[in-house]
Enzyme design. Sequence first.
Site, PDB file in Angstrom:
ATOM      1  N   LYS A 132     -53.923  81.795 -19.898  1.00 22.76           N
ATOM      2  CA  LYS A 132     -54.052  82.237 -21.280  1.00 22.76           C
ATOM      3  C   LYS A 132     -53.701  83.729 -21.409  1.00 22.76           C
ATOM      4  O   LYS A 132     -53.566  84.435 -20.407  1.00 22.76           O
ATOM      5  CB  LYS A 132     -55.463  81.930 -21.784  1.00 22.76           C
ATOM      6  N   TYR A 159     -55.498  72.884 -29.942  1.00 25.61           N
ATOM      7  CA  TYR A 159     -56.963  72.877 -30.070  1.00 25.61           C
ATOM      8  C   TYR A 159     -57.434  72.002 -31.227  1.00 25.61           C
ATOM      9  O   TYR A 159     -58.517  72.221 -31.778  1.00 25.61           O
ATOM     10  CB  TYR A 159     -57.475  74.313 -30.216  1.00 25.61           C
ATOM     11  N   ASN A 172     -61.743  83.255 -21.266  1.00 21.52           N
ATOM     12  CA  ASN A 172     -62.014  82.555 -20.009  1.00 21.52           C
ATOM     13  C   ASN A 172     -60.757  82.212 -19.219  1.00 21.52           C
ATOM     14  O   ASN A 172     -60.770  81.355 -18.353  1.00 21.52           O
ATOM     15  CB  ASN A 172     -62.870  81.317 -20.283  1.00 21.52           C
ATOM     16  N   HIS A 207     -56.838  77.362 -19.326  1.00 18.50           N
ATOM     17  CA  HIS A 207     -57.098  76.081 -19.996  1.00 18.50           C
ATOM     18  C   HIS A 207     -56.703  74.959 -19.050  1.00 18.50           C
ATOM     19  O   HIS A 207     -55.691  75.059 -18.351  1.00 18.50           O
ATOM     20  CB  HIS A 207     -56.256  75.956 -21.271  1.00 18.50           C
ATOM     21  N   GLU A 257     -51.419  66.866 -24.375  1.00 26.19           N
ATOM     22  CA  GLU A 257     -51.148  68.302 -24.222  1.00 26.19           C
ATOM     23  C   GLU A 257     -49.843  68.561 -23.467  1.00 26.19           C
ATOM     24  O   GLU A 257     -49.088  69.480 -23.827  1.00 26.19           O
ATOM     25  CB  GLU A 257     -52.318  68.968 -23.493  1.00 26.19           C
TER      26      GLU A 257
HETATM   27  P1  DAT Z   1     -62.737  74.288 -22.111  1.00 21.57           P
HETATM   28  O1  DAT Z   1     -61.711  75.378 -22.275  1.00 21.57           O
HETATM   29  O2  DAT Z   1     -63.648  74.552 -20.940  1.00 21.57           O
HETATM   30  O3  DAT Z   1     -62.149  72.908 -22.101  1.00 21.57           O
HETATM   31  P2  DAT Z   1     -63.629  73.692 -24.825  1.00 21.57           P
HETATM   32  O4  DAT Z   1     -62.494  72.719 -24.908  1.00 21.57           O
HETATM   33  O5  DAT Z   1     -64.989  73.183 -25.172  1.00 21.57           O
HETATM   34  O6  DAT Z   1     -63.704  74.385 -23.389  1.00 21.57           O
HETATM   35  O7  DAT Z   1     -63.335  74.908 -25.797  1.00 21.57           O
HETATM   36  C1  DAT Z   1     -62.030  75.434 -25.910  1.00 21.57           C
HETATM   37  C2  DAT Z   1     -62.106  76.934 -25.883  1.00 21.57           C
HETATM   38  O8  DAT Z   1     -62.807  77.388 -27.041  1.00 21.57           O
HETATM   39  C3  DAT Z   1     -62.879  77.485 -24.690  1.00 21.57           C
HETATM   40  O9  DAT Z   1     -62.009  77.737 -23.604  1.00 21.57           O
HETATM   41  C4  DAT Z   1     -63.521  78.720 -25.240  1.00 21.57           C
HETATM   42  C5  DAT Z   1     -63.675  78.465 -26.710  1.00 21.57           C
HETATM   43  N1  DAT Z   1     -65.022  78.048 -27.108  1.00 21.57           N
HETATM   44  C6  DAT Z   1     -65.638  76.864 -26.827  1.00 21.57           C
HETATM   45  N2  DAT Z   1     -66.854  76.789 -27.361  1.00 21.57           N
HETATM   46  C7  DAT Z   1     -67.042  77.966 -28.028  1.00 21.57           C
HETATM   47  C8  DAT Z   1     -68.098  78.519 -28.802  1.00 21.57           C
HETATM   48  N3  DAT Z   1     -69.232  77.833 -29.023  1.00 21.57           N
HETATM   49  N4  DAT Z   1     -67.939  79.766 -29.289  1.00 21.57           N
HETATM   50  C9  DAT Z   1     -66.792  80.457 -29.089  1.00 21.57           C
HETATM   51  N5  DAT Z   1     -65.753  79.996 -28.376  1.00 21.57           N
HETATM   52  C10 DAT Z   1     -65.875  78.770 -27.852  1.00 21.57           C
HETATM   53 MG    MG Z   2     -61.195  71.856 -23.600  1.00 20.21          MG
END
Ligand code: DAT
Ligand code: MG
Length: 150
Positions: free
Chosen positions: A10, A50, A113, A116, A127
């Site tokens: 990212k 997303y 973080n 992805h 994706e």
């Molecule tokens: P991952 O990237 O571990 O698959 P995810 O799909 O639940 O996590 O979320 C996508 C991204 O969105 C994640 O990398 C960070 C952000 N994110 C997730 N939950 C969040 C929250 N509650 N507040 C802010 N950012 C969040």
């Molecule tokens: Mg995810």
Amino acid sequence: MPEQTLIIIKPDAMQRSLAGKIISRFEEKGFQIVASKVMVVSDALAAKHYAVHKDKDFFEGLCKNFSSSAIMAMVWQGNNIIELSRKIMGATFAQDAKPGTIRGDFSCTKGFNLVHGSDSLESAKYEIALYFDENEIADYDLSNARWLND
Ligand code: DAT
Ligand code: MG
């Protein structure tokens, strides 16, 4: 065909020059990279990427960060790679991710973080197709790589 997943380095990781270290984690595990490209994600592509989070309050900020500067999109393959790559990446919020994981070792923030990774076979298929045509994915000759199927 081995299981495949979409891994994205990212913008925060690209800006911090962590691409090589992140790629090494997947190489060292025994996975193969079969496609890669550096690109800036459009607003439209970020929203598609997303889409599962479109109703969340963090969606807008997430898409804005994701499309803010260059990323590296990759397809990786290997045994059980979807589950294992998410273990290698660590918990979603980097501040909670364990040492030894990419997020746990290289970020102390919440949402920045670094990486992805697809979370299921279905999302990997969706994706990968957002970023790559079929003819952009290389076909490794793994006929002698018996260790891959152990
Ligand atoms: P991952 O990237 O571990 O698959 P995810 O799909 O639940 O996590 O979320 C996508 C991204 O969105 C994640 O990398 C960070 C952000 N994110 C997730 N939950 C969040 C929250 N509650 N507040 C802010 N950012 C969040
Ligand atoms: Mg995810």
